[in-house]
Design a protein around this motif. Structure first.
Motif, PDB file in Angstrom:
ATOM      1  N   LEU A  92       0.842  -1.353  -0.042  1.00  0.00           N
ATOM      2  CA  LEU A  92      -0.362   0.362   0.019  1.00  0.00           C
ATOM      3  C   LEU A  92       0.957   1.367   0.481  1.00  0.00           C
ATOM      4  O   LEU A  92       0.531   2.199   0.067  1.00  0.00           O
ATOM      5  CB  LEU A  92      -1.366   0.049   0.939  1.00  0.00           C
ATOM      6  N   ILE A  93       2.103   1.164   0.538  1.00  0.00           N
ATOM      7  CA  ILE A  93       2.523   2.530   1.155  1.00  0.00           C
ATOM      8  C   ILE A  93       3.360   2.922  -0.631  1.00  0.00           C
ATOM      9  O   ILE A  93       3.128   3.556  -1.091  1.00  0.00           O
ATOM     10  CB  ILE A  93       4.546   1.937   2.058  1.00  0.00           C
ATOM     11  N   GLY A  94       3.942   0.865  -0.949  1.00  0.00           N
ATOM     12  CA  GLY A  94       4.547   1.177  -2.456  1.00  0.00           C
ATOM     13  C   GLY A  94       3.351   1.974  -3.794  1.00  0.00           C
ATOM     14  O   GLY A  94       4.281   2.647  -4.450  1.00  0.00           O
ATOM     15  N   TYR A  95       1.921   1.957  -3.234  1.00  0.00           N
ATOM     16  CA  TYR A  95       1.017   2.159  -4.574  1.00  0.00           C
ATOM     17  C   TYR A  95       1.131   3.710  -3.758  1.00  0.00           C
ATOM     18  O   TYR A  95       1.245   4.413  -5.194  1.00  0.00           O
ATOM     19  CB  TYR A  95       0.268   1.180  -4.330  1.00  0.00           C
ATOM     20  N   SER A  96       1.063   4.098  -2.621  1.00  0.00           N
ATOM     21  CA  SER A  96       0.733   5.491  -2.752  1.00  0.00           C
ATOM     22  C   SER A  96       1.895   6.645  -2.558  1.00  0.00           C
ATOM     23  O   SER A  96       1.471   8.040  -3.171  1.00  0.00           O
ATOM     24  CB  SER A  96       0.145   6.046  -1.116  1.00  0.00           C
ATOM     25  N   LEU A  97       2.725   6.508  -2.772  1.00  0.00           N
ATOM     26  CA  LEU A  97       3.938   7.124  -3.077  1.00  0.00           C
ATOM     27  C   LEU A  97       4.526   7.248  -4.250  1.00  0.00           C
ATOM     28  O   LEU A  97       5.077   7.911  -4.732  1.00  0.00           O
ATOM     29  CB  LEU A  97       5.257   6.319  -1.867  1.00  0.00           C
ATOM     30  N   ARG A  98       4.002   6.585  -4.959  1.00  0.00           N
ATOM     31  CA  ARG A  98       4.337   6.852  -6.854  1.00  0.00           C
ATOM     32  C   ARG A  98       3.579   8.015  -7.158  1.00  0.00           C
ATOM     33  O   ARG A  98       3.359   8.224  -6.397  1.00  0.00           O
ATOM     34  CB  ARG A  98       3.403   5.643  -7.248  1.00  0.00           C
ATOM     35  N   ASP A  99       4.215   8.500  -8.003  1.00  0.00           N
ATOM     36  CA  ASP A  99       3.928   9.677  -7.796  1.00  0.00           C
ATOM     37  C   ASP A  99       2.313  10.050  -8.713  1.00  0.00           C
ATOM     38  O   ASP A  99       2.207   9.787  -9.872  1.00  0.00           O
ATOM     39  CB  ASP A  99       4.329  10.382  -9.603  1.00  0.00           C
ATOM     40  N   ARG A 100       1.405  10.031  -8.257  1.00  0.00           N
ATOM     41  CA  ARG A 100      -0.082   9.772  -8.584  1.00  0.00           C
ATOM     42  C   ARG A 100      -0.746  11.622  -8.736  1.00  0.00           C
ATOM     43  O   ARG A 100      -0.404  12.089  -7.541  1.00  0.00           O
ATOM     44  CB  ARG A 100      -0.977   9.208  -7.650  1.00  0.00           C
ATOM     45  N   GLU A 101      -0.827  11.017  -9.766  1.00  0.00           N
ATOM     46  CA  GLU A 101      -1.448  13.013 -10.162  1.00  0.00           C
ATOM     47  C   GLU A 101      -2.835  12.789  -9.865  1.00  0.00           C
ATOM     48  O   GLU A 101      -3.106  13.697  -8.838  1.00  0.00           O
ATOM     49  CB  GLU A 101      -1.782  13.270 -11.438  1.00  0.00           C
ATOM     50  N   ASN A 102      -3.983  11.421 -10.206  1.00  0.00           N
ATOM     51  CA  ASN A 102      -5.241  11.354  -9.434  1.00  0.00           C
ATOM     52  C   ASN A 102      -5.572  10.600  -8.344  1.00  0.00           C
ATOM     53  O   ASN A 102      -5.220   9.628  -8.456  1.00  0.00           O
ATOM     54  CB  ASN A 102      -6.387  11.437 -11.012  1.00  0.00           C
ATOM     55  N   MET A 103      -6.526  10.771  -7.517  1.00  0.00           N
ATOM     56  CA  MET A 103      -6.723   9.170  -6.660  1.00  0.00           C
ATOM     57  C   MET A 103      -7.683   8.749  -7.093  1.00  0.00           C
ATOM     58  O   MET A 103      -8.304   8.944  -7.977  1.00  0.00           O
ATOM     59  CB  MET A 103      -7.882  10.053  -4.836  1.00  0.00           C
ATOM     60  N   GLY A 104      -7.754   7.169  -6.463  1.00  0.00           N
ATOM     61  CA  GLY A 104      -8.643   5.877  -7.236  1.00  0.00           C
ATOM     62  C   GLY A 104     -10.401   6.439  -7.018  1.00  0.00           C
ATOM     63  O   GLY A 104     -10.392   7.701  -6.011  1.00  0.00           O
ATOM     64  N   PHE A 105     -10.823   5.554  -6.650  1.00  0.00           N
ATOM     65  CA  PHE A 105     -12.231   5.943  -7.710  1.00  0.00           C
ATOM     66  C   PHE A 105     -12.969   5.866  -6.333  1.00  0.00           C
ATOM     67  O   PHE A 105     -13.437   6.482  -5.859  1.00  0.00           O
ATOM     68  CB  PHE A 105     -12.530   5.420  -8.080  1.00  0.00           C
ATOM     69  N   VAL A 106     -12.106   5.135  -5.213  1.00  0.00           N
ATOM     70  CA  VAL A 106     -12.440   4.728  -3.919  1.00  0.00           C
ATOM     71  C   VAL A 106     -12.123   6.056  -2.761  1.00  0.00           C
ATOM     72  O   VAL A 106     -13.328   6.014  -2.645  1.00  0.00           O
ATOM     73  CB  VAL A 106     -11.941   3.062  -3.607  1.00  0.00           C
ATOM     74  N   GLU A 107     -11.014   6.087  -3.229  1.00  0.00           N
ATOM     75  CA  GLU A 107     -10.605   7.453  -2.862  1.00  0.00           C
ATOM     76  C   GLU A 107     -11.499   8.731  -2.499  1.00  0.00           C
ATOM     77  O   GLU A 107     -11.562   9.187  -2.073  1.00  0.00           O
ATOM     78  CB  GLU A 107      -9.048   7.746  -2.969  1.00  0.00           C
ATOM     79  N   THR A 108     -11.370   9.191  -3.781  1.00  0.00           N
ATOM     80  CA  THR A 108     -12.525   9.643  -3.766  1.00  0.00           C
ATOM     81  C   THR A 108     -13.516  10.295  -3.401  1.00  0.00           C
ATOM     82  O   THR A 108     -14.131  11.332  -3.112  1.00  0.00           O
ATOM     83  CB  THR A 108     -12.859   9.913  -5.867  1.00  0.00           C
ATOM     84  N   ILE A 109     -14.362   8.976  -3.999  1.00  0.00           N
ATOM     85  CA  ILE A 109     -15.041   8.663  -2.730  1.00  0.00           C
ATOM     86  C   ILE A 109     -15.611   9.134  -1.898  1.00  0.00           C
ATOM     87  O   ILE A 109     -16.629   9.706  -1.100  1.00  0.00           O
ATOM     88  CB  ILE A 109     -16.271   6.913  -3.143  1.00  0.00           C
ATOM     89  N   ILE A 110     -14.663   8.562  -1.030  1.00  0.00           N
ATOM     90  CA  ILE A 110     -13.944   8.581   0.771  1.00  0.00           C
ATOM     91  C   ILE A 110     -14.216  10.189   0.420  1.00  0.00           C
ATOM     92  O   ILE A 110     -14.689  11.026   1.329  1.00  0.00           O
ATOM     93  CB  ILE A 110     -13.267   7.965   0.901  1.00  0.00           C
ATOM     94  N   ASN A 111     -12.853  11.099  -0.141  1.00  0.00           N
ATOM     95  CA  ASN A 111     -13.015  12.174   0.367  1.00  0.00           C
ATOM     96  C   ASN A 111     -13.654  12.954   0.038  1.00  0.00           C
ATOM     97  O   ASN A 111     -14.239  14.131   1.099  1.00  0.00           O
ATOM     98  CB  ASN A 111     -10.983  12.411  -0.891  1.00  0.00           C
ATOM     99  N   ASP A 112     -15.002  13.185  -0.744  1.00  0.00           N
ATOM    100  CA  ASP A 112     -15.880  14.006  -0.131  1.00  0.00           C
ATOM    101  C   ASP A 112     -17.220  14.320   0.198  1.00  0.00           C
ATOM    102  O   ASP A 112     -17.153  14.692   0.687  1.00  0.00           O
ATOM    103  CB  ASP A 112     -17.126  13.385  -2.194  1.00  0.00           C
TER     104      ASP A 112
END
Lengths: 295, 180
Positions: free
Chosen positions: A22-42
């Protein structure tokens, strides 16, 4: 019993693996959040928006009482300043008119200094203080993109790190490091401008680290004002960042670092402006051209 | 059915409130040398582990996993750190609690112990990843000590509202529906 013990160990081991993944996934240079993350953040952003109003009302009352104590002194200082500003305003207006005329003559309509403001309020601050992030109540629906600069009336406070539909995470200047940096400049007379990067924050002296990349002569002085530079890509030039407090050499003695005191208060932020550079970016056009080629 | 939703709802509200927690503190505390981290969610999870869970139920660990991940998504952007450390520490707290009685002093002890463990885990993970560059001495002095102090204040404030209520809810879960 032996079996049970190994089962627990097994689960913890799997947990560690999941953690690393998970840390490896989130430390990548992500421009946009994933679908689930967007929903939760909203969702969380929406609730925070409703909760924030009464909380800021209460804290507002407390700070108002504080302010009232030194209203009189402030008033007098401000009155003096206004008197000085009248003449300055006249000068600025004259210069602006002249500038516009000249620009029309050469056919240049937009400059790197122009920007379109998007107003937003801070709805929460990350409890994890190592992150130095705040959340604002505007997102991609309102035209916010990653890496846009966020300012207050006093100066720059940070840049947009992640966006969801109705909220955006802002990385404050205090949390900048080699991966989160912005280019900045000090304007000097006679074409001797100084260029560099804001690439860190020193908590002990409460100042930003401005690594000086290019200076024609060693002419940075205490009291110089550091502004954002148009070379940073997504943001306009001329936004105030802070004032040089002290100049030191870096640990290898190769470059010089200016300690910059931030112009804006980074701990008491309520209303911010997200800055969208008005001028088109050539970089994006190139990317588009590449895509067309591929298709 | 409604009973089951109350606890997650309370945890969700706490997670949202954590975001505005720092605004309630005076500015002098924030802009000084000290880092204060509100671990309200964790404190409440300790309450759940001590007062709500039976010896053989693991609701607190499950909630620690879910809401730890939620915390990661909303507040840090680095997934898994809080999820892992919250779940692990709550599991250890749950294990110790089996040997002790559920009263106020045990709660105080477990919460203090838990926060120390949590902070060290998070500090460890973040320094391995390279997101934090701070010596262990200044970590303990500037971050750990004030964090423990402030979170214990929060614990004492919510103790009267939550301990009895959680114990009441505990008895309302039918034996057959218990999660093991």
């Amino acid at each position: 019993m032996q079996f049970l013990r190994s089962k627990k160990l097994f689960i913890i081991l799997i947990g560690v693996i999941v953690l690393v993944a998970l840390i490896g996934y989130s430390l990548r240079d992500r421009e946009n959040m994933g679908f689930v993350e967007t929903i939760i953040n909203d969702t969380v952003g929406w609730v925070q928006n409703t909760i924030h109003a009464p909380v800021s009302y209460v804290t507002g009352i407390i700070s108002n009482i504080d302010d009232m104590k030194n209203t009189y002194e402030e008033n007098q200082i401000l009155r003096e300043q206004i008197a000085q500003q009248d003449s300055l305003l006249y000068d600025v207006q004259k210069l602006e008119e002249e500038n516009e005329e000249l620009r029309e003559i050469i056919g240049m309509t937009e400059t790197v200094r122009d920007y379109e403001p998007i107003h937003a309020s801070v709805i929460s601050r990350s409890p994890e203080q190592w992150m130095d992030q705040v959340t604002i109540n505007r997102g991609s629906d309102h035209g916010i993109e990653t890496n846009m600069v966020v300012i207050t009336a006093d100066g720059m406070i940070g840049k947009v790190l992640q966006i969801s539909n109705v909220t955006a995470t802002v990385q404050l200047l205090t949390g900048f490091d080699e991966f989160n940096r912005i280019s900045a400049t000090i304007t000097k007379e006679d074409d001797q401008d100084v260029f560099g990067m804001i690439e860190g924050f020193d908590k002990e002296s409460n100042s930003l680290l401005f690594r000086i990349i290019e200076e024609s002569e060693k002419n940075v002085e205490e009291g110089d004002i550091v502004y954002s530079s148009e070379k940073g890509g997504k943001f306009p030039a001329g936004l105030k960042i802070g004032e040089v407090k002290e100049i030191v050499s870096d640990q290898y003695g190769l470059t010089r670092i200016a300690m910059v005191e931030p112009a804006a208060d980074l701990y008491d932020i309520n209303n911010v402006v997200v800055v969208d550079r008005a001028i088109e970016q050539p970089q994006e056009m190139e990317e588009n051209a590449d895509e067309e080629d591929e298709s | 059915m409604i009973r089951r939703l109350v606890l997650p709802l309370v945890l969700f509200i706490i997670i949202v409130l954590e975001g505005v927690a720092l605004e309630l503190l005076p500015l002098q505390l924030l802009s000084g040398d000290y880092f204060i981290v509100p671990h309200w969610l964790f404190i409440f999870l300790v309450f759940v582990a001590v007062f709500f869970d039976h010896n053989d139920t693991y609701y607190s660990v499950l909630y620690a996993l879910i809401f730890g991940l939620l915390f990661d998504i909303v507040y840090t952007g680095v997934l898994g750190v809080y999820m892992f450390s919250y779940a692990l520490v709550i599991y250890i707290v749950h294990g110790i609690k089996k040997m002790l009685q559920g009263n106020f002093y045990v709660l105080l002890l477990l919460a203090t112990f838990g926060i120390v463990l949590i902070e060290f885990t998070i500090y460890g993970i973040f320094s391995v990843v390279g997101m934090v560059d701070i010596s262990i001495e200044s970590f303990m002095l500037n971050r750990l000590a004030p964090t423990i102090l402030l979170n214990l204040v929060f614990l004492i404030v919510i103790y009267p509202f939550s301990s009895k209520r959680l114990e009441k809810w505990k008895t309302e879960i039918p034996l057959g529906e218990r999660m093991r």
